[in-house]
Design a protein around this motif. Sequence first.
Motif, short mmCIF file in Angstrom:
data_model
loop_
_atom_site.label_atom_id
_atom_site.label_comp_id
_atom_site.label_asym_id
_atom_site.label_seq_id
_atom_site.Cartn_x
_atom_site.Cartn_y
_atom_site.Cartn_z
N ILE A 1 -56.62 24.01 -5.26
CA ILE A 1 -55.78 22.59 -5.73
C ILE A 1 -54.82 21.96 -5.06
CG2 ILE A 1 -55.19 21.64 -7.64
CD1 ILE A 1 -57.20 24.20 -9.29
N LEU A 2 -55.13 21.12 -4.79
CA LEU A 2 -54.20 19.73 -4.51
C LEU A 2 -53.10 18.73 -4.63
CD1 LEU A 2 -51.71 19.60 -1.86
CD2 LEU A 2 -53.43 18.44 -0.59
N VAL A 3 -52.11 19.04 -5.83
CA VAL A 3 -51.60 17.79 -6.83
C VAL A 3 -50.86 17.52 -6.64
CG1 VAL A 3 -51.22 20.27 -8.50
CG2 VAL A 3 -51.50 17.62 -9.95
N SER A 4 -50.70 16.12 -6.77
CA SER A 4 -49.17 15.45 -6.80
C SER A 4 -48.85 16.12 -8.22
CB SER A 4 -49.31 14.69 -6.42
OG SER A 4 -49.98 13.64 -6.86
N SER A 5 -47.25 15.42 -9.03
CA SER A 5 -46.81 14.97 -10.22
C SER A 5 -45.73 14.97 -9.79
CB SER A 5 -47.21 16.20 -10.75
OG SER A 5 -46.75 16.14 -12.17
N HIS A 6 -45.43 14.43 -10.84
CA HIS A 6 -43.47 13.93 -11.29
C HIS A 6 -43.01 15.48 -12.30
CE1 HIS A 6 -43.00 11.12 -8.35
NE2 HIS A 6 -44.07 9.87 -8.23
N GLN A 7 -43.81 16.07 -12.82
CA GLN A 7 -43.83 16.38 -14.15
C GLN A 7 -43.28 17.52 -13.24
OE1 GLN A 7 -45.62 15.39 -17.21
NE2 GLN A 7 -46.49 13.95 -17.30
N LEU A 8 -42.18 17.55 -13.05
CA LEU A 8 -41.64 18.80 -12.77
C LEU A 8 -42.08 20.73 -12.90
CD1 LEU A 8 -38.78 17.63 -10.17
CD2 LEU A 8 -41.73 17.89 -9.70
N ALA A 9 -41.67 20.33 -15.08
CA ALA A 9 -41.60 21.36 -15.79
C ALA A 9 -42.51 21.73 -15.66
CB ALA A 9 -41.08 21.18 -17.13
N GLU A 10 -43.65 20.99 -15.87
CA GLU A 10 -44.78 21.33 -16.16
C GLU A 10 -45.84 22.16 -14.58
OE1 GLU A 10 -46.95 20.77 -18.51
OE2 GLU A 10 -48.82 21.63 -17.98
N MET A 11 -45.42 21.18 -13.66
CA MET A 11 -45.38 22.35 -12.16
C MET A 11 -45.47 22.88 -12.41
SD MET A 11 -47.70 19.68 -11.00
CE MET A 11 -47.14 19.75 -9.02
N GLN A 12 -43.61 23.87 -12.22
CA GLN A 12 -43.34 25.18 -12.54
C GLN A 12 -43.81 26.39 -13.26
OE1 GLN A 12 -38.90 25.16 -13.27
NE2 GLN A 12 -39.02 27.10 -12.00
N ASN A 13 -44.61 25.62 -14.16
CA ASN A 13 -45.68 26.43 -14.75
C ASN A 13 -46.74 26.79 -13.84
OD1 ASN A 13 -44.06 27.06 -16.83
ND2 ASN A 13 -44.16 25.14 -17.69
N THR A 14 -47.66 25.74 -13.82
CA THR A 14 -48.83 25.64 -13.04
C THR A 14 -48.83 26.02 -11.43
OG1 THR A 14 -48.31 23.34 -14.43
CG2 THR A 14 -50.54 24.30 -13.14
N VAL A 15 -48.53 25.96 -10.65
CA VAL A 15 -48.61 25.43 -9.14
C VAL A 15 -47.68 27.45 -8.33
CG1 VAL A 15 -48.89 23.14 -9.25
CG2 VAL A 15 -46.21 24.94 -8.26
N ASP A 16 -48.59 27.58 -7.93
CA ASP A 16 -48.42 28.84 -7.01
C ASP A 16 -47.94 28.04 -5.85
OD1 ASP A 16 -50.23 30.34 -8.68
OD2 ASP A 16 -51.89 28.99 -7.02
N ASP A 17 -47.72 27.37 -4.92
CA ASP A 17 -46.68 26.83 -4.17
C ASP A 17 -46.57 25.05 -4.32
OD1 ASP A 17 -47.87 29.43 -2.47
OD2 ASP A 17 -49.13 28.23 -1.49
N VAL A 18 -45.03 25.48 -3.16
CA VAL A 18 -44.86 23.21 -3.83
C VAL A 18 -44.98 23.30 -2.22
CG1 VAL A 18 -43.46 22.99 -5.40
CG2 VAL A 18 -42.39 25.31 -4.06
N LEU A 19 -45.07 21.92 -2.15
CA LEU A 19 -45.16 21.06 -1.79
C LEU A 19 -43.84 19.96 -1.31
CD1 LEU A 19 -46.52 21.49 2.05
CD2 LEU A 19 -48.13 19.56 1.40
N ILE A 20 -42.94 19.62 -0.94
CA ILE A 20 -42.12 18.48 -1.24
C ILE A 20 -41.78 17.36 0.03
CG2 ILE A 20 -40.05 17.96 -1.65
CD1 ILE A 20 -39.47 20.58 -3.38
N ILE A 21 -41.83 16.14 -0.49
CA ILE A 21 -41.94 15.30 0.74
C ILE A 21 -40.83 14.38 1.06
CG2 ILE A 21 -43.81 16.02 2.11
CD1 ILE A 21 -45.23 13.40 1.25
N ASN A 22 -40.33 13.72 1.04
CA ASN A 22 -39.46 13.28 0.97
C ASN A 22 -38.99 11.35 2.43
OD1 ASN A 22 -37.49 11.05 0.03
ND2 ASN A 22 -35.66 12.53 -0.12
N LYS A 23 -39.76 10.51 1.92
CA LYS A 23 -39.44 8.88 3.04
C LYS A 23 -40.35 9.62 4.26
CE LYS A 23 -34.97 7.58 1.85
NZ LYS A 23 -33.43 7.90 2.36
#
Lengths: 259, 234
Positions: free
Chosen positions: B182-204
């Motif tokens: 599952i590849l999921v984008s979100s702005h709900q960081l607290a929620e993501m912290q509980n749900t996801v295994d890996d993170v990918l962060i991009i900016n600009k």
Amino acid sequence: MGALLKSEWRKLIYARAHWGLLIAGILLAGLSTAVTPVIFDNPDTGFGLSLDQTQSVDAVYANAISAYFFAIIIGIMLMSGEFRHGTAVATFLTAPKRGTVLATKLVIAAIGGMLVMVISTAAGLAGGWIALSFFPDAASPTNEVFINTMLAAVVSGAVLGIIGVALGTLVRNQMLAITGALLYLFVIDPILLALAPDTGKYLPQGLIAAMLALDIQAPEFGIDTTAYLPPLTATVVLLGYGAVFAGLAIATSLRRDIE
Amino acid sequence: MAAIAISGLVKTYGKQNAVDNLTANIAKGRITGFLGPNGAGKSTTLRCLVGLSAPTSGTALIYDKRYRDLDNPLSQVGTVLDSRGFHPALTGKQNLRVVAAAAGIPDSRVDEVLEMVELKDAAGKRMKNYSLGMKQRLALAGAILGDPEILILDEPANGLDPAGIAWLRKFLRKLAEGGRTILVSSHQLAEMQNTVDDVLIINKGKLIASGSMKEVVGDGSLEDAFLALTGGEL
Ligand SMILES: Nc1ncnc2c1ncn2[C@@H]1O[C@H](COP(=O)(O)OP(=O)(O)OP(=O)(O)O)[C@@H](O)[C@H]1O
Ligand SMILES: [Mg+2]
């Protein structure tokens, strides 16, 4: 492609707007044949035609084909509706090969256009028959007029549905595509046709008129259809326009990003 | 093994690089959170991945194939994008049946997924009368229609109420338990912290962090790490 056909068919029959178009087409065709005998019966408006002539009665029935514009609208709506409502996203996620989707849509639009034309034309013939029954002195129609009119309905419905899809692919804005087609067919094209009849007969309106006149001689409409292309040639040329539009669409519009 | 491989991806709009030479791998069988500020290029990346937008250069592959070269994409990849792709005048059920037909999926599966997203009672309602949360559920139902191995979800929590978000969390966990990617984008960081295994962060449009949650976040919160990395206020 069978799965895609089923999907596109569902898009055609699920949308209430398409049923609305069919009903509008039935009303338009029925009314136009129902009103024509009244016009012909009045010496002031009848262009010197009267209902005791077989060709006038034939002309009444030939009018049953008058809802042809609805076949184009069906085609336009099937395609530009995808962009208007954003359903193109789901469509191309499910079937990413855009050319295949377009080909399927062309088939379904041809069937949809044909159905609208066959049903509305049948309603038109019925309307003419009912209206003429109020004129006991009216001549009998030729036998061919019914067959030829239905034949013209089938062919024009399919071709115009295809052209509608091609237009809707090129002009993604639905209102613009429909208004543009209306303006072009009923305003610009007739003007060109009047100004330059020799080239005009190769333009869509002249071709549609020629195609609708499939074996129906109707110079009494004030247009000299004898100068038009033969019906078969006109159909082929019109399909050629459809092919060019569809080709252009594949090369340009369908390559663009889907929002 | 990477289920999704993004390599040197560039997407330019005018002079702006919405995605700027992005390279990343999404591991199979894991939930990856795709994070970044507004306008970072998340949606653009996902659109390139599923073939709706053409990359300016670079590639985005699913199991080494471009999306459009997948045999029956819906049976492999389920997608929810920010634009949902449903017809307002059709009912929820009709909308899904149109999609199901195109993918060769039986209509009984439509009823099944409507039940799974708890939309059964609203199945006969026209989509334009759906609330935001109902539309989002319908989109999720569309994504799981083909029972795919990979899910690509662009802000699936958008429009869901707290109960809906809790429901979505369970829903995603259940999907992930089956070994899905599952590849999921979100702005709900607290929620993501509980749900996801890996993170990918991009900016600009550029990659600024990737790895397991632990590697990226350390002992703090995902929000702190995110703000520090993206130069937001702390
Ligand atoms: N079709 C487009 N035409 C022009 N610019 C676009 C287009 N789509 C996106 N952009 C631009 O690309 C950049 C990235 O947008 P994108 O939607 O990918 O961001 P995002 O990370 O999904 O943001 P959000 O969190 O707000 O959803 C933005 O600056 C946006 O304005
Ligand atoms: Mg976005």
